[in-house]
Motif scaffolding. Sequence first.
Motif, short mmCIF file in Angstrom:
data_model
loop_
_atom_site.label_atom_id
_atom_site.label_comp_id
_atom_site.label_asym_id
_atom_site.label_seq_id
_atom_site.Cartn_x
_atom_site.Cartn_y
_atom_site.Cartn_z
N GLU A 5 -15.47 1.49 10.03
CA GLU A 5 -15.23 2.75 9.31
C GLU A 5 -13.73 3.05 9.26
OE1 GLU A 5 -15.79 5.36 6.82
OE2 GLU A 5 -17.42 4.03 7.44
N ALA A 6 -13.05 2.76 10.37
CA ALA A 6 -11.60 3.01 10.43
C ALA A 6 -10.87 2.08 9.47
CB ALA A 6 -11.11 2.80 11.87
N LEU A 7 -11.32 0.79 9.45
CA LEU A 7 -10.71 -0.18 8.52
C LEU A 7 -10.84 0.30 7.09
CD1 LEU A 7 -11.63 -3.90 9.30
CD2 LEU A 7 -9.39 -2.79 9.26
N ARG A 8 -12.06 0.68 6.79
CA ARG A 8 -12.36 1.13 5.43
C ARG A 8 -11.42 2.29 5.04
NH1 ARG A 8 -15.31 5.13 3.57
NH2 ARG A 8 -16.23 4.88 1.48
N ALA A 9 -11.34 3.26 5.92
CA ALA A 9 -10.52 4.44 5.63
C ALA A 9 -9.06 4.03 5.44
CB ALA A 9 -10.64 5.46 6.75
N ARG A 10 -8.56 3.12 6.29
CA ARG A 10 -7.16 2.74 6.22
C ARG A 10 -6.86 2.02 4.90
NH1 ARG A 10 -4.74 -1.64 8.57
NH2 ARG A 10 -6.38 -1.90 10.16
N TYR A 11 -7.73 0.99 4.64
CA TYR A 11 -7.43 0.23 3.43
C TYR A 11 -7.58 1.05 2.15
CZ TYR A 11 -6.52 -3.99 5.97
OH TYR A 11 -5.95 -4.90 6.80
N LEU A 12 -8.63 1.83 2.09
CA LEU A 12 -8.77 2.64 0.87
C LEU A 12 -7.58 3.59 0.73
CD1 LEU A 12 -12.61 3.37 0.63
CD2 LEU A 12 -11.24 1.58 -0.45
N GLY A 13 -7.12 4.10 1.87
CA GLY A 13 -5.94 4.98 1.85
C GLY A 13 -4.70 4.24 1.36
N GLU A 14 -4.50 3.02 1.90
CA GLU A 14 -3.31 2.26 1.50
C GLU A 14 -3.36 1.87 0.02
OE1 GLU A 14 -2.63 -1.04 4.11
OE2 GLU A 14 -2.34 0.26 5.87
N ILE A 15 -4.57 1.51 -0.42
CA ILE A 15 -4.71 1.16 -1.85
C ILE A 15 -4.36 2.35 -2.72
CG2 ILE A 15 -6.39 0.58 -3.66
CD1 ILE A 15 -7.77 -1.20 -1.50
N GLY A 16 -4.87 3.49 -2.33
CA GLY A 16 -4.59 4.70 -3.13
C GLY A 16 -3.11 5.03 -3.15
N ALA A 17 -2.42 4.67 -2.06
CA ALA A 17 -1.01 5.04 -1.96
C ALA A 17 -0.07 3.98 -2.57
CB ALA A 17 -0.64 5.28 -0.50
N ALA A 18 -0.62 2.77 -2.86
CA ALA A 18 0.25 1.70 -3.37
C ALA A 18 0.88 2.15 -4.68
CB ALA A 18 -0.56 0.42 -3.60
N ALA A 19 2.24 2.09 -4.72
CA ALA A 19 2.94 2.67 -5.86
C ALA A 19 3.15 1.66 -6.99
CB ALA A 19 4.28 3.24 -5.41
N ASP A 20 3.03 0.38 -6.68
CA ASP A 20 3.20 -0.61 -7.75
C ASP A 20 2.40 -1.87 -7.44
OD1 ASP A 20 4.65 -1.91 -5.77
OD2 ASP A 20 6.58 -1.15 -6.52
N GLU A 21 2.47 -2.82 -8.33
CA GLU A 21 1.73 -4.09 -8.20
C GLU A 21 2.04 -4.78 -6.88
OE1 GLU A 21 -0.22 -6.39 -9.73
OE2 GLU A 21 -0.96 -4.98 -11.24
N ALA A 22 3.30 -4.82 -6.49
CA ALA A 22 3.71 -5.56 -5.29
C ALA A 22 3.09 -4.93 -4.04
CB ALA A 22 5.23 -5.59 -5.18
N ALA A 23 3.13 -3.61 -3.96
CA ALA A 23 2.55 -2.93 -2.81
C ALA A 23 1.05 -3.18 -2.74
CB ALA A 23 2.85 -1.43 -2.90
N LEU A 24 0.44 -3.18 -3.90
CA LEU A 24 -1.00 -3.38 -3.97
C LEU A 24 -1.37 -4.79 -3.49
CD1 LEU A 24 -3.38 -1.64 -4.89
CD2 LEU A 24 -3.24 -2.78 -7.12
N GLU A 25 -0.56 -5.77 -3.90
CA GLU A 25 -0.80 -7.15 -3.51
C GLU A 25 -0.65 -7.31 -1.98
OE1 GLU A 25 -2.12 -9.47 -4.97
OE2 GLU A 25 -1.53 -11.35 -4.01
#
Length: 360
Positions: A5-25
């Motif tokens: 559950e913690a993993l899920r929350a962290r990754y979904l959070g990071e994905i939402g916060a990724a500002a560009d293609e590179a961050a998302l990758e």
Amino acid sequence: MDGLEALRARYLGEIGAAADEAALEAVRLAALGRKGEISLRMRKLGGMDPEARKVAGPALNGLRDEVEAALRARRAALADAVLEARLQAEWLDVTLPARPRPGGSIHPVSQVMEELTAIFADMGFAVAEGPQVETDWHNFDALNIPPEHPARQEHDTFFLHRLEGDNRPPHVLRTHTSPVQIRAMLAQGAPLRVIAPGRVYRMDMDQTHTPMFHQVEGLAIDRDISMAQLKWVLEEFCRAFFEVEGVELRFRASHFPFTEPSAEVDIRCSWAGGQLKIGEGDDWLEILGSGMVHPHVLRSGGVDPAQWQGFAFGMGIDRIAMLKYGIPDLRAFFESDLRWLRHYGFAALEVPTLPGGLSR
Ligand code: PHE
């Protein structure tokens, strides 16, 4: 399995916060890359006891799917944002003129030449040309004006100076466009239907005369040409040219050496309030000379008068330009005053045509 559950929350959070293609990758690699956190956990499934795997397997698969979907959605959103930013930055008002308005304009005389050429072309007349420095023979003799004829004096001719011993034929600045009749007949024979617009020269200068001005010659030769056809062509021309239904012409018997019979033509106009108007009022303005081509003239052009007849006319282009566009002083035509040209000139890229409207 712990911590999913913690993993899920962290990754979904990071994905939402990724500002560009590179961050998302970077987030994708951290989660799902070969050494990614979720990938490593999946690899450990094999070592689990079956009961635990039954629970952990679907949970991990579900998390992986969810993270992948979030990555896809975020990637699409980022691409949309990039496009949107570009559209905003490159915004263009397509209703603005593509180029600045051209600085030049068309002189009324050129405009009127284009207009009358369009009208006469529609009636089957082609454009013929001749030189402005003309032989005395073409300008006079061939037109039934022999050397001692009084008409020579009336033409106020500019003669070209000749050096002693020069035995070329004498030349003049053409005093009318009628010599083009001769040139057209000699070049093309009969039948024939031409107009010849161009410059002519006479030693004369006042409010209604300039030493250089413009005429258009008309010549139609065929087996049974009549004065009635001449009249129809001129009336038809004036109606089309002046774009006024009620144009009225007056044919006056006259005399020209090169036509028999001859007629001068006036157009009805009004000067009320200093405003020139066509087709109304009690004034008449002479605009052209005309008649049936004299047999001598046909012969000069190599055309047999026993078989062919023709009508001819010569019209003042500057005159009809003044009449149509309400221009009061002829001399201004040739002063090259830019203010005058801006006022009376025509847009450079609008060629007059009959279907398109002549003067719009
Ligand atoms: N050439 C004559 C002029 O300049 C006009 C004209 C032309 C008259 C043709 C009759 C026929 O005044």
